[in-house]
Design a protein around this motif. Structure first.
Motif, PDB file in Angstrom:
ATOM      1  N   THR A   8       0.816  -1.425  -0.274  1.00 39.25           N
ATOM      2  CA  THR A   8      -0.172  -0.056   0.358  1.00 39.25           C
ATOM      3  C   THR A   8       0.700   1.660  -0.128  1.00 39.25           C
ATOM      4  O   THR A   8       0.670   2.051  -0.861  1.00 39.25           O
ATOM      5  CB  THR A   8      -0.505  -0.254   1.189  1.00 39.25           C
TER       6      THR A   8
ATOM      7  N   SER B 178       1.281   9.859   6.635  1.00 44.50           N
ATOM      8  CA  SER B 178      -0.619   9.373   7.221  1.00 44.50           C
ATOM      9  C   SER B 178      -0.409  10.333   8.142  1.00 44.50           C
ATOM     10  O   SER B 178      -1.896   9.864   8.710  1.00 44.50           O
ATOM     11  CB  SER B 178       0.089   7.851   7.905  1.00 44.50           C
TER      12      SER B 178
ATOM     13  N   VAL C 191      -9.313   5.576  10.930  1.00 43.58           N
ATOM     14  CA  VAL C 191      -9.216   4.347  10.437  1.00 43.58           C
ATOM     15  C   VAL C 191     -10.158   3.204  11.931  1.00 43.58           C
ATOM     16  O   VAL C 191     -10.762   2.535  11.301  1.00 43.58           O
ATOM     17  CB  VAL C 191      -7.859   3.711  10.340  1.00 43.58           C
TER      18      VAL C 191
ATOM     19  N   ILE D  36      -6.840  -4.462   5.655  1.00 42.79           N
ATOM     20  CA  ILE D  36      -6.308  -3.240   5.062  1.00 42.79           C
ATOM     21  C   ILE D  36      -6.385  -3.406   3.006  1.00 42.79           C
ATOM     22  O   ILE D  36      -6.512  -2.917   2.123  1.00 42.79           O
ATOM     23  CB  ILE D  36      -4.396  -4.042   5.704  1.00 42.79           C
TER      24      ILE D  36
ATOM     25  N   MET E  36      -9.375  -2.317   1.663  1.00 43.71           N
ATOM     26  CA  MET E  36      -9.398  -1.159   1.933  1.00 43.71           C
ATOM     27  C   MET E  36      -8.733  -0.152   0.759  1.00 43.71           C
ATOM     28  O   MET E  36      -8.913   0.216  -0.045  1.00 43.71           O
ATOM     29  CB  MET E  36      -8.805  -1.120   3.201  1.00 43.71           C
ATOM     30  N   SER E  37      -7.278  -0.779   0.764  1.00 44.49           N
ATOM     31  CA  SER E  37      -5.825  -0.762   0.029  1.00 44.49           C
ATOM     32  C   SER E  37      -6.373  -0.814  -1.590  1.00 44.49           C
ATOM     33  O   SER E  37      -6.154  -0.070  -2.597  1.00 44.49           O
ATOM     34  CB  SER E  37      -4.886  -1.838   0.064  1.00 44.49           C
TER      35      SER E  37
ATOM     36  N   THR F  95     -13.092   0.946  -2.775  1.00 42.15           N
ATOM     37  CA  THR F  95     -13.444   1.671  -2.299  1.00 42.15           C
ATOM     38  C   THR F  95     -14.225   1.488  -1.858  1.00 42.15           C
ATOM     39  O   THR F  95     -15.245   2.986  -1.281  1.00 42.15           O
ATOM     40  CB  THR F  95     -13.815   2.636  -3.290  1.00 42.15           C
TER      41      THR F  95
ATOM     42  N   SER G 193     -10.935   5.543   1.546  1.00 42.33           N
ATOM     43  CA  SER G 193      -9.580   5.580   0.481  1.00 42.33           C
ATOM     44  C   SER G 193      -8.629   6.713  -0.312  1.00 42.33           C
ATOM     45  O   SER G 193      -8.559   6.382  -1.567  1.00 42.33           O
ATOM     46  CB  SER G 193     -11.065   4.758  -0.998  1.00 42.33           C
TER      47      SER G 193
ATOM     48  N   ARG H 186      -6.067   5.130   3.869  1.00 42.75           N
ATOM     49  CA  ARG H 186      -4.715   4.011   3.176  1.00 42.75           C
ATOM     50  C   ARG H 186      -3.299   4.119   4.709  1.00 42.75           C
ATOM     51  O   ARG H 186      -3.237   3.140   4.525  1.00 42.75           O
ATOM     52  CB  ARG H 186      -4.995   3.638   2.102  1.00 42.75           C
TER      53      ARG H 186
END
Lengths: 303, 303
Positions: A131, B39, B65, B253, B256-257, B260, B265, B270
């Motif tokens: 990712t 992040s 998250v 994960i 999610m990666s 969408t 997303s 992510r």
């Protein structure tokens, strides 16, 4: 009396043996023997939707497989990519892993730190690393290049010319940490007296590695090469991590194709996949035993 | 006394390896550092400032998250002769529970099985069955099986353990792997005096194993369990195939990666999710680093 005692001990030993091995053996029979026999049988069957069961259809799946191999080009592409990945791992990854291991074994500058860092990618989640890597090569790197050169650059995964190489690089990068760990452990088992006598004769580090260390750890190298062969057609090259089931055909590896198709859960695809698996298993088994024989016969001697 | 000649090539060799290792380490650290910074950015900040530090250092993405992380799974339900597909939302708490069951249970069983079987095979190595088990493990490690995933699935469906998290753990109770050889080597190295003294004191086979032998191999057991825990914590491909309605964090994960669906997303969110997945394994690695990097060797050194 003595005989009775002996018999009692023997009985206890058998009971003990069974208590530890019976369940593992039953599970082995189910999840290895039955599964693989089932896989072989499935290769000669097709799924009957009306009856809801698998029925015998001879060699039809093998014909379909060879047709797919020669006509549609999907399997040919996947076969080629799997082979490319293996060659890179063998020709670049193996020498690099051996050099890194030797460096760490000889406790050169930063060896302990490098040892930890090389193993770290094995600890981190692959999907999480992928990712981050995706955004790194598609957002950060083009921006960095633009800042340096003043020209705009496409992302490495967006650019079709660099897409395959970019994915293969990460697969390669993540693959050799644990190998280095095992090579280093094996190298540290080499007797100091052998190394010292070689050093007294004036060998340098490079010669020591090539002439002494590598021949001595050759059984371990052989094992890794054989294990590498076993993964040629199961290695997905991280494609599922990058694209789930939507990777482009030109990126396919055999491992990815087979996993993606199985994951769909479509029972009618299982026989063809089993036939493919059977063909690849036969080829790889022959290659594995030939390579093993050749390496044992022509591998370096320690004299 | 003759002065040893200085060989410039020796240093060139070391310098080249040092540069390559530094390059390897830099890639990893830069990638993770960039990921960490990203992040902490808002999406708008990320779009305008890909490479720089965050405008505001906030942990809002992590909170987003944690609060909104879920996986949607669909399950087929049969009721009153009809088939329904039910959508189910698996929230973070359940994802965590599934991950713990899968990784703690799986790692314990993966370490336990070779531990028990290898003991019997090493102790009663003259018995025919021991010889068969030992040879079987060696052969299985070499033979490359490709494409038995569909057959495994159909066997699991037949046994009723498909999509059953506890049933799936049965497949982890397997001894045909490298760890069998690690335990086998460990048991062979244990002096017989220990067990003989225990027998003289009237200990049974089970008492001897659990009170004398197991404490001697507990470090090996712990190391293997840690290695397998990390593997299962990070694994999502097997969960995707065998446990589709019991997703784990890594599975989440992955969803999610690559999609969408969850609405989480944006790149910073992510990447925050990926960072969260790193945390437990990095903590384990930092505490048990020495144990994980300990001496596991394979193939040995030529005499």
């Amino acid at each position: 009396m003595a005989n009775y005692k002996k018999e009692k001990v023997k009985k206890e030993q058998v009971l003990f043996y069974l208590s530890f091995t019976l369940i593992p053996i039953i599970l082995f029979v189910i999840f290895y023997i039955v599964v693989n026999v089932n896989s072989i049988l499935m290769a000669f069957q097709e799924y009957d939707f009306y009856g809801g069961k698998f029925i015998f259809n001879g060699f039809s799946n093998f014909k379909d497989f060879f047709n797919e191999f020669t006509e549609t080009g999907v399997m040919k592409k996947a076969f080629g990519n799997s082979f490319k990945l293996y060659l890179v791992t063998l020709c670049v990854g193996l020498p690099l892993a051996l050099m890194f291991s030797f460096y760490i074994y000889k406790k050169q500058a930063g060896a302990a730190f490098f040892r930890v860092c090389l193993y770290l990618p094995q600890v981190l989640s692959t999907i999480a690393l992928v990712t981050i890597y995706k955004y790194c090569v598609d957002a950060a790197l083009p921006k960095l290049l633009e800042t340096i050169t003043g020209k705009s650059h496409e992302g490495l995964l967006v650019n079709l010319d660099t897409q395959f190489g970019t994915i293969m690089f990460l697969a390669f990068y993540l693959s050799f940490g644990s190998n280095v760990l095992i090579y280093t452990s094996t190298m540290s088992g080499i007797s100091d007296s052998i190394v010292e006598s070689a050093q007294l004769e004036g060998v340098n580090k490079f010669q020591e590695m090539v002439l002494i260390t590598l021949p001595l750890i050759f059984p371990t190298i052989t094992n890794f090469i054989l294990m590498g062969i076993a993964t040629i057609f199961t290695d997905q090259m991280l494609l599922y991590n990058f694209y789930a089931g939507n990777a482009e055909v030109r990126l396919f590896t055999v491992g990815y194709y087979m996993y993606k198709e199985t994951q769909k859960g479509d029972l009618s695809l299982y026989p063809l996949l089993s036939a493919m698996g059977l063909c690849f298993t036969v080829v790889l088994t022959a290659v594995t035993f030939t390579v093993k024989h050749l390496m044992n016969k022509y591998g370096p001697s320690c004299d | 006394m003759e002065k040893r000649k200085h060989n410039p090539f020796q240093h060139i060799f070391e310098i080249i390896i040092f540069i390559l290792l530094t390059f390897f380490v830099l890639i990893l650290f830069l990638m993770i550092a960039w990921g960490l910074l990203t992040s902490l950015k808002e999406n708008s900040d990320f779009r305008s400032n890909v490479l720089g530090f965050p405008e505001k250092w906030e942990f809002v993405n992590y909170l987003t998250v944690i609060k909104n992380f879920y996986v949607e799974v669909s399950k087929t339900v049969y009721s009153a002769g009809s088939m329904y597909i039910v959508q189910k939302r698996v929230e973070l708490a359940e994802l965590l529970l599934n991950t713990l069951i899968y990784s703690v249970g799986g790692s314990f069983l993966s370490a336990l099985c070779p531990c028990l079987v290898a003991y019997c095979v090493a102790k009663y190595d003259k018995w025919f069955v021991s010889k068969v088990i030992y040879s079987t493990v060696l052969v299985i490690m070499i033979i490359p099986i490709v494409g038995n995933l569909p057959a495994t699935l159909s066997v699991m469906q037949f046994l009723g353990i498909y999509d059953n998290i506890f049933g799936n753990l049965l497949t982890k109770f397997n001894f045909t792997n490298f760890y069998f050889l690690v335990f086998y080597g460990g048991y062979k190295a244990v002096a017989k005096d220990y067990t003989e003294a225990a027998y003289l004191d009237g200990a049974s086979e089970w008492q001897t194993f659990f009170l004398i032998i197991l404490p001697l191999v507990k470090n090996v057991f712990g190391t293997i369990m840690l290695i397998k825990f990390i593997e299962f914590w990070n694994d999502y491909t097997a969960v995707l195939v065998y446990l589709p309605t019991h997703p784990t964090l890594a599975y989440g994960i992955f969803i999610m990666s690559t999609t969408t669906i969850t609405g989480l997303s944006t790149a910073p969110i992510r990447i925050a999710g990926a960072m969260i997945l790193f945390v437990p394994t990095v903590i384990i690695f930092s505490f048990f680093q020495k144990r994980l990097l300990g001496n596991l060797s394979m193939g040995g050194v030529k005499e």
